[in-house]
Motif scaffolding. Structure first.
Motif, PDB file in Angstrom:
ATOM      1  N   MET A 103       0.803  -1.226   0.000  1.00  0.00           N
ATOM      2  CA  MET A 103       0.000   0.000   0.000  1.00  0.00           C
ATOM      3  C   MET A 103       0.836   1.277   0.000  1.00  0.00           C
ATOM      4  N   GLY A 104       2.131   1.138   0.228  1.00  0.00           N
ATOM      5  CA  GLY A 104       2.992   2.315   0.189  1.00  0.00           C
ATOM      6  C   GLY A 104       2.589   3.372   1.200  1.00  0.00           C
ATOM      7  N   THR A 105       2.249   2.937   2.408  1.00  0.00           N
ATOM      8  CA  THR A 105       1.708   3.889   3.399  1.00  0.00           C
ATOM      9  C   THR A 105       2.720   4.958   3.802  1.00  0.00           C
ATOM     10  N   ARG A 106       4.013   4.650   3.642  1.00  0.00           N
ATOM     11  CA  ARG A 106       5.004   5.651   4.055  1.00  0.00           C
ATOM     12  C   ARG A 106       4.996   6.873   3.140  1.00  0.00           C
ATOM     13  N   PHE A 107       4.338   6.741   2.008  1.00  0.00           N
ATOM     14  CA  PHE A 107       4.281   7.884   1.084  1.00  0.00           C
ATOM     15  C   PHE A 107       2.890   8.506   0.994  1.00  0.00           C
ATOM     16  N   LEU A 108       2.052   8.206   1.975  1.00  0.00           N
ATOM     17  CA  LEU A 108       0.746   8.875   1.999  1.00  0.00           C
ATOM     18  C   LEU A 108       0.957  10.367   2.323  1.00  0.00           C
ATOM     19  N   PRO A 109       0.200  11.290   1.771  1.00  0.00           N
ATOM     20  CA  PRO A 109      -0.977  11.041   0.954  1.00  0.00           C
ATOM     21  C   PRO A 109      -0.700  10.796  -0.533  1.00  0.00           C
ATOM     22  N   ALA A 110       0.583  10.944  -0.983  1.00  0.00           N
ATOM     23  CA  ALA A 110       0.852  10.807  -2.424  1.00  0.00           C
ATOM     24  C   ALA A 110       0.306   9.480  -2.966  1.00  0.00           C
ATOM     25  N   THR A 111       0.491   8.408  -2.186  1.00  0.00           N
ATOM     26  CA  THR A 111       0.123   7.075  -2.673  1.00  0.00           C
ATOM     27  C   THR A 111      -1.367   6.758  -2.504  1.00  0.00           C
ATOM     28  N   VAL A 169      -1.691   7.521  -6.392  1.00  0.00           N
ATOM     29  CA  VAL A 169      -0.585   7.186  -7.317  1.00  0.00           C
ATOM     30  C   VAL A 169       0.194   6.004  -6.742  1.00  0.00           C
ATOM     31  N   PRO A 170       0.345   4.917  -7.487  1.00  0.00           N
ATOM     32  CA  PRO A 170       1.151   3.805  -6.959  1.00  0.00           C
ATOM     33  C   PRO A 170       2.576   4.273  -6.664  1.00  0.00           C
ATOM     34  N   LYS A 171       3.113   3.756  -5.566  1.00  0.00           N
ATOM     35  CA  LYS A 171       4.484   4.146  -5.177  1.00  0.00           C
ATOM     36  C   LYS A 171       5.468   3.938  -6.319  1.00  0.00           C
ATOM     37  N   GLU A 172       5.265   2.876  -7.085  1.00  0.00           N
ATOM     38  CA  GLU A 172       6.219   2.514  -8.149  1.00  0.00           C
ATOM     39  C   GLU A 172       6.203   3.509  -9.310  1.00  0.00           C
ATOM     40  N   ILE A 173       5.210   4.388  -9.313  1.00  0.00           N
ATOM     41  CA  ILE A 173       5.145   5.397 -10.373  1.00  0.00           C
ATOM     42  C   ILE A 173       5.816   6.706  -9.911  1.00  0.00           C
ATOM     43  N   LEU A 174       6.097   6.814  -8.617  1.00  0.00           N
ATOM     44  CA  LEU A 174       6.835   8.000  -8.149  1.00  0.00           C
ATOM     45  C   LEU A 174       8.177   8.019  -8.882  1.00  0.00           C
ATOM     46  N   SER A 175       8.634   9.225  -9.234  1.00  0.00           N
ATOM     47  CA  SER A 175       9.782   9.316 -10.147  1.00  0.00           C
ATOM     48  C   SER A 175      11.041   9.847  -9.501  1.00  0.00           C
ATOM     49  N   PRO A 232      10.874  -2.974  -6.674  1.00  0.00           N
ATOM     50  CA  PRO A 232      11.222  -1.701  -7.310  1.00  0.00           C
ATOM     51  C   PRO A 232      11.579  -0.591  -6.320  1.00  0.00           C
ATOM     52  N   ASP A 233      11.200  -0.764  -5.036  1.00  0.00           N
ATOM     53  CA  ASP A 233      11.589   0.222  -4.000  1.00  0.00           C
ATOM     54  C   ASP A 233      13.103   0.340  -3.898  1.00  0.00           C
ATOM     55  N   ASP A 234      13.775  -0.769  -4.122  1.00  0.00           N
ATOM     56  CA  ASP A 234      15.231  -0.761  -4.044  1.00  0.00           C
ATOM     57  C   ASP A 234      15.781  -0.393  -5.414  1.00  0.00           C
ATOM     58  N   VAL A 235      16.335   0.809  -5.488  1.00  0.00           N
ATOM     59  CA  VAL A 235      16.933   1.258  -6.750  1.00  0.00           C
ATOM     60  C   VAL A 235      18.445   1.178  -6.566  1.00  0.00           C
ATOM     61  N   ILE A 236      19.108   0.532  -7.513  1.00  0.00           N
ATOM     62  CA  ILE A 236      20.544   0.291  -7.354  1.00  0.00           C
ATOM     63  C   ILE A 236      21.311   0.918  -8.511  1.00  0.00           C
ATOM     64  N   ALA A 237      22.166   1.877  -8.167  1.00  0.00           N
ATOM     65  CA  ALA A 237      23.027   2.493  -9.180  1.00  0.00           C
ATOM     66  C   ALA A 237      24.295   1.655  -9.265  1.00  0.00           C
ATOM     67  N   GLY A 293      27.596  -1.761  -6.118  1.00  0.00           N
ATOM     68  CA  GLY A 293      26.689  -0.678  -6.492  1.00  0.00           C
ATOM     69  C   GLY A 293      26.166   0.022  -5.261  1.00  0.00           C
ATOM     70  N   GLN A 294      25.446   1.087  -5.503  1.00  0.00           N
ATOM     71  CA  GLN A 294      24.865   1.869  -4.416  1.00  0.00           C
ATOM     72  C   GLN A 294      23.359   1.648  -4.405  1.00  0.00           C
ATOM     73  N   ARG A 295      22.859   1.142  -3.280  1.00  0.00           N
ATOM     74  CA  ARG A 295      21.425   0.866  -3.192  1.00  0.00           C
ATOM     75  C   ARG A 295      20.727   2.014  -2.448  1.00  0.00           C
ATOM     76  N   TYR A 296      19.604   2.415  -2.991  1.00  0.00           N
ATOM     77  CA  TYR A 296      18.792   3.443  -2.341  1.00  0.00           C
ATOM     78  C   TYR A 296      17.457   2.816  -1.948  1.00  0.00           C
ATOM     79  N   ASP A 297      17.072   3.016  -0.698  1.00  0.00           N
ATOM     80  CA  ASP A 297      15.784   2.500  -0.223  1.00  0.00           C
ATOM     81  C   ASP A 297      14.701   3.529  -0.547  1.00  0.00           C
ATOM     82  N   CYS A 298      14.159   3.408  -1.744  1.00  0.00           N
ATOM     83  CA  CYS A 298      13.169   4.393  -2.186  1.00  0.00           C
ATOM     84  C   CYS A 298      11.778   4.108  -1.625  1.00  0.00           C
ATOM     85  N   GLY A 299      11.672   3.095  -0.758  1.00  0.00           N
ATOM     86  CA  GLY A 299      10.421   2.871  -0.033  1.00  0.00           C
ATOM     87  C   GLY A 299      10.337   3.777   1.193  1.00  0.00           C
ATOM     88  N   SER A 300      11.461   4.446   1.510  1.00  0.00           N
ATOM     89  CA  SER A 300      11.459   5.381   2.644  1.00  0.00           C
ATOM     90  C   SER A 300      11.678   6.789   2.099  1.00  0.00           C
TER      91      SER A 300
END
Ligand code: UTP
Length: 297
Positions: free
Chosen positions: A16-24, A27-33, A134-139, A253-260
């Motif tokens: 549910m992506g509650t950590r990004f409310l009210p945006a989510t 809008v699904p969290k995975e569509i956040l850019s 997809p929350d974990d974005v890895i450069a 690589g560098q991992r970013y926790d984009c769920g937070s």
């Protein structure tokens, strides 16, 4: 070692992506850019680079924007074509998926990551598969899943992406108990989901997995674990007992926790600075912001 090729990836996106409310809320969290690409696009590009041919999304109510994102958009394409915006047309092309290569399955109740993966069992069938959060974005110079596929070709079995975290952060992750350290790879003797105390190591599992279909048999039992959820970690841990074929892979690589929120902001800054078209303006802005903050202190 002769291993079966990994051609399917599961993307569990039913949370549910509650950590990004009210945006989510809409809008699904995975569509956040990050800059101008949704989180899901980074995951898809990484999967393609690793040779994935079939993309299985585990979705839930309210995720239709995600399905639309991968659709062809004839009106938009015609308009860009008419105005000669070829570069944008090309960018748009990267969001299109080949016919029949993308499938959606619904998780009706959010019973946990293990349950989400289990919902995709019929589409996965009897072959090894990747799971990507997809929350974990890895450069990374070489995309993370590609590194893992190469490692998997040496070992077979189940390979989970792992990274060192400070001890005080171990309670937020699945943590590996290491039987044998082989450098990039470790052989795992146990996995503990979010240990409250005494973590067996500082090696944390992050959102990339290559799994054997046997994991699905364990998930069939629908056993709940930490937090009352059906945990993927528990099902993988069972493979240690039955087959002793679970490995942790220290990816480069560098991992970013984009769920937070903090991780998402860090990724935004890093990806903004990595862009040739934005770097100068953005880095000047950041320098000014930091200087102003120092002055204000
Ligand atoms: P998270 O718990 O980090 O994501 O799950 P969430 O639930 O969407 O976010 P918050 O905590 O409420 O902010 C990790 C991944 O597992 C998926 C999520 O969509 C996310 O990609 N997931 C989790 C499912 O698909 N189903 C579930 O039942 C649980």
């Amino acid at each position: 070692m002769s291993t079966k090729k990994v051609t399917k990836a599961v993307f569990p996106v039913a949370g549910m992506g509650t950590r990004f409310l009210p945006a989510t809320k809409s809008v699904p969290k995975e569509i956040l850019s990050l800059v101008d690409r949704p989180l899901i696009q980074y995951a898809i590009d990484e999967a393609r680079a690793a040779g994935i041919e079939e993309f299985i999304f585990v979705t839930s109510r309210g995720k239709s924007a995600l399905e639309d994102y991968f659709d062809v958009s004839p009106t938009l394409e015609a308009s860009l074509k008419a105005s000669g915006k070829d570069e944008l047309l090309q960018i748009l092309g990267t969001t299109n998926m080949d016919d029949g290569r993308i499938a959606y399955v619904r998780q009706h109740r959010a019973l946990g990551l293990g349950h989400a993966v289990w919902c995709a069992r019929r589409l996965i069938g009897d072959e090894p598969f990747a799971v990507m959060l997809p929350d974990d974005v890895i450069a990374a110079d070489k995309p993370c899943l590609q590194q893992m596929v190469e490692a998997y070709e040496e070992t077979g079995g189940n390979v989970v992406a792992a990274m060192e975290v400070p001890t005080e952060r171990t309670k937020s992750y699945g943590i590996l108990d290491v039987a044998e350290d082989m450098g990039d790879m470790v052989r795992v003797k146990a996995m503990v989901e979010k240990p409250k105390s005494n973590p067996p190591s500082n090696l944390a599992v992050i959102g990339r997995y290559i799994l054997t279909p046997e994991v699905l048999n364990t998930l069939d039992r629908q056993e709940t674990g930490a937090g009352g959820e059906i945990q993927l970690t528990d099902a993988i841990a069972r493979e240690i007992e039955t087959s002793n074929n679970v490995y942790g892979f220290r990816f480069k690589g560098q991992r970013y926790d984009c769920g937070s929120k903090a991780g998402f902001l860090q990724a935004t800054v890093a990806f903004g600075l990595a862009r040739d078209d934005l770097r100068d303006e953005f880095s000047h802005f950041l320098t000014d912001v930091v200087a102003a903050q120092k002055l204000a202190q």
